[in-house]
Design a protein around this motif. Structure first.
Motif, short mmCIF file in Angstrom:
data_model
loop_
_atom_site.label_atom_id
_atom_site.label_comp_id
_atom_site.label_asym_id
_atom_site.label_seq_id
_atom_site.Cartn_x
_atom_site.Cartn_y
_atom_site.Cartn_z
N ILE A 170 32.99 59.67 47.34
CA ILE A 170 31.72 59.14 47.74
C ILE A 170 31.46 57.68 47.11
CG2 ILE A 170 28.99 59.42 47.28
CD1 ILE A 170 30.08 62.61 46.82
N GLY A 171 31.39 56.67 48.11
CA GLY A 171 30.83 55.16 47.50
C GLY A 171 29.46 54.79 48.03
N LEU A 172 29.06 54.23 46.71
CA LEU A 172 27.53 53.75 46.93
C LEU A 172 27.92 52.33 46.78
CD1 LEU A 172 26.09 56.36 44.64
CD2 LEU A 172 26.19 56.40 46.89
N ALA A 173 27.46 51.57 47.69
CA ALA A 173 27.59 50.17 47.78
C ALA A 173 28.75 49.67 47.10
CB ALA A 173 26.21 49.56 47.05
N GLY A 174 30.02 50.14 47.60
CA GLY A 174 31.35 49.91 46.97
C GLY A 174 31.83 48.43 47.60
N PRO A 175 32.65 47.75 46.78
CA PRO A 175 33.17 46.80 47.57
C PRO A 175 34.65 47.35 47.92
CG PRO A 175 33.20 46.47 45.03
CD PRO A 175 32.55 47.43 45.43
N TYR A 176 35.03 46.91 49.09
CA TYR A 176 36.42 47.95 49.56
C TYR A 176 37.30 46.74 50.03
CZ TYR A 176 33.32 51.75 49.34
OH TYR A 176 31.99 52.59 48.92
N ASP A 177 36.69 45.59 50.41
CA ASP A 177 37.32 44.56 51.04
C ASP A 177 36.83 43.15 50.74
OD1 ASP A 177 38.93 42.95 52.95
OD2 ASP A 177 37.69 43.61 54.48
N PHE A 178 37.21 42.43 49.77
CA PHE A 178 36.30 41.30 48.99
C PHE A 178 37.09 40.10 48.89
CE2 PHE A 178 37.36 44.67 45.84
CZ PHE A 178 37.77 43.74 44.74
N LEU A 179 38.42 39.97 49.47
CA LEU A 179 39.10 38.66 49.44
C LEU A 179 38.85 37.74 50.33
CD1 LEU A 179 42.63 40.20 48.32
CD2 LEU A 179 40.65 39.18 46.90
N PRO A 180 38.63 36.39 49.88
CA PRO A 180 38.73 35.93 48.89
C PRO A 180 37.64 36.25 47.75
CG PRO A 180 38.30 34.30 50.34
CD PRO A 180 38.60 35.37 51.20
N ILE A 181 37.73 36.38 46.66
CA ILE A 181 36.66 36.53 45.89
C ILE A 181 35.67 35.51 45.95
CG2 ILE A 181 36.00 37.32 43.67
CD1 ILE A 181 38.80 38.67 43.14
N GLU A 182 34.33 35.61 45.84
CA GLU A 182 33.10 34.63 45.69
C GLU A 182 32.31 34.63 44.58
OE1 GLU A 182 30.76 34.89 49.21
OE2 GLU A 182 32.42 34.34 50.52
N ASN A 183 32.22 35.98 43.96
CA ASN A 183 31.67 36.22 42.65
C ASN A 183 32.31 35.68 41.42
OD1 ASN A 183 30.29 37.29 40.45
ND2 ASN A 183 29.76 39.08 41.43
N PRO A 184 31.87 34.80 40.74
CA PRO A 184 32.32 34.23 39.64
C PRO A 184 32.70 35.15 38.44
CG PRO A 184 30.34 33.33 39.72
CD PRO A 184 30.42 33.96 41.00
N GLU A 185 31.90 36.02 38.33
CA GLU A 185 32.24 37.16 37.25
C GLU A 185 33.38 38.11 37.67
OE1 GLU A 185 28.98 39.62 36.76
OE2 GLU A 185 27.66 38.06 35.77
N VAL A 186 33.69 38.22 38.81
CA VAL A 186 35.00 38.96 39.34
C VAL A 186 36.00 38.43 39.38
CG1 VAL A 186 35.57 40.54 41.28
CG2 VAL A 186 33.28 40.62 40.55
N LYS A 187 35.94 37.00 39.94
CA LYS A 187 37.23 35.95 39.86
C LYS A 187 38.38 36.29 38.82
CE LYS A 187 35.48 32.40 42.93
NZ LYS A 187 35.22 31.08 42.98
N PRO A 188 38.12 36.32 37.47
CA PRO A 188 38.96 36.36 36.49
C PRO A 188 39.44 37.80 36.43
CG PRO A 188 37.20 35.91 35.39
CD PRO A 188 36.64 35.93 36.82
N VAL A 189 38.74 38.76 36.62
CA VAL A 189 39.19 40.22 36.63
C VAL A 189 40.26 40.49 37.61
CG1 VAL A 189 38.42 42.72 36.89
CG2 VAL A 189 36.73 40.82 36.32
N PHE A 190 40.34 39.76 38.71
CA PHE A 190 41.37 40.17 39.63
C PHE A 190 42.40 38.78 39.74
CE2 PHE A 190 38.43 43.31 40.78
CZ PHE A 190 39.01 44.25 41.20
N PHE A 191 42.35 38.00 38.92
CA PHE A 191 43.62 36.89 38.79
C PHE A 191 43.18 35.77 39.78
CE2 PHE A 191 45.64 40.71 37.14
CZ PHE A 191 45.69 40.66 36.11
N PHE A 192 42.09 35.69 40.49
CA PHE A 192 41.68 34.71 41.53
C PHE A 192 42.19 33.40 41.03
CE2 PHE A 192 39.10 31.35 43.61
CZ PHE A 192 39.10 31.91 44.80
N PRO A 193 42.92 32.26 41.91
CA PRO A 193 43.07 32.74 43.28
C PRO A 193 44.28 33.48 43.77
CG PRO A 193 43.97 30.58 42.67
CD PRO A 193 43.45 31.43 41.32
N ASP A 194 44.89 34.24 42.67
CA ASP A 194 46.06 34.90 43.04
C ASP A 194 45.88 36.29 43.22
OD1 ASP A 194 47.80 32.65 43.08
OD2 ASP A 194 47.79 32.62 41.00
N SER A 195 44.80 36.93 43.66
CA SER A 195 44.41 38.13 43.68
C SER A 195 45.31 39.13 44.63
CB SER A 195 42.89 38.26 44.24
OG SER A 195 42.20 37.42 43.56
#
Length: 292
Positions: A170-195
């Motif tokens: 069950i997914g509630l407002a889930g992000p399932y397809d979000f590359l390239p990452i725009e949210n600055p808080e999320v970028k370092p979590v996924f090694f942006f720009p090498d996500s």
């Protein structure tokens, strides 16, 4: 009118500090038993709470819930209203913490999520739950965690499980397809720009994926509902996987999960839909067993 005023007042409170604590203050403390601070791993963040309905027989369905927070923040203690809501429908709820950035990047929080599900399958019978009726659910970043466990077999393989052991996700407002990452808080979590592309749940859909219930706020401005919820639903259908896709107009990204709480349920029937989905999967399971 009175209900509208109450909801309006709560929405104002929710815009202030500690909004989830406001919802928990309105959450009944009865109707369930709670096992708190149960360890599922060695890290201090590897803890979970189990909510068992008081008036339910053995072998109840089980939902492991992961909260959101951009993989930067969150605590299971803030989501007691979710545990109470699920227990009120005869569902054993497991609310799990997991390690967050900067302690870990992608993939650390998925390792923890898999461990929490593995612990649940091994031990939930002691709490009245049926490990054969096991679901994963999450909101926002937690919806991502749930999706990855359900879709990419390598995560549950670390705890000797397969996605086919899940009755659904069950997914509630889930992000399932979000590359390239725009949210600055999320970028370092996924090694942006090498996500890495394999970090995206949508890339792991197959015909063997478990049934899904996908819910989103129609006007979500944080996680694009058409690209993420809509795109995931389309991909699942293309693979012949059963999926129910719903969009609600009243809640926003954050208040979609708040709709589990008793005073906010008029925003959207999220709890009803989750309970109905689980009931439908149980019925399908019974029908399939009779046909064998």
């Amino acid at each position: 009118m009175m209900r509208a005023l109450v909801v309006g007042g709560l929405l104002i409170l929710l815009m202030g500090c500690s909004p989830l604590k406001v919802l928990n203050a309105f959450t009944p403390s009865g109707g369930f038993s709670k096992a708190s601070d149960v360890s599922y791993g060695s890290d201090p963040r590897n803890r979970l709470d189990v909510y068992t309905p008081t008036n339910v027989g053995p072998d109840a369905p089980v939902v492991v819930f992961f909260y959101g927070g951009s993989w930067n923040s969150g605590s299971r203690s803030d989501y007691g209203f979710v545990g109470e809501a699920l227990a009120s429908r005869g569902i054993v709820a497991v609310l799990a913490d997991y390690r967050l950035y900067p302690q870990v990047h992608y993939q650390g929080f998925l390792d923890d999520s898999a461990r929490a599900v593995g612990w649940t399958r091994q031990h939930i019978a002691q709490y009245g739950g049926d490990p054969r009726r096991l679901y994963v659910m999450g909101h926002s970043a937690g919806g991502y965690n749930a999706a990855m466990l359900a879709l990419d077999p390598k995560w549950l393989a670390t705890v000797s499980m397969k996605p086919s052991m899940l009755s659904g996700w069950i997914g509630l407002a889930g992000p399932y397809d979000f590359l390239p990452i725009e949210n600055p808080e999320v970028k370092p979590v996924f090694f942006f720009p090498d996500s890495p592309p394999d970090s995206q749940p949508i890339n792991h859909v197959s015909s063997a994926s478990p049934p899904a219930l996908l819910i989103a706020a129609r006007d979500d401005t944080l996680v694009n509902p058409e690209r993420n919820t809509g795109g995931m639903a389309r991909r699942l259908r293309e693979q012949g996987v059963s999926v129910r896709e719903l969009y609600f107009s009243k809640p926003g990204h954050a208040t979609l999960v708040a709709a589990f709480s008793r005073p906010m349920r008029s925003l959207a029937p999220v709890l009803d839909e989750v309970a109905d989905f689980i009931h439908a999967q149980d019925q399908a399971r019974v029908t399939a067993a009779k046909g064998d």
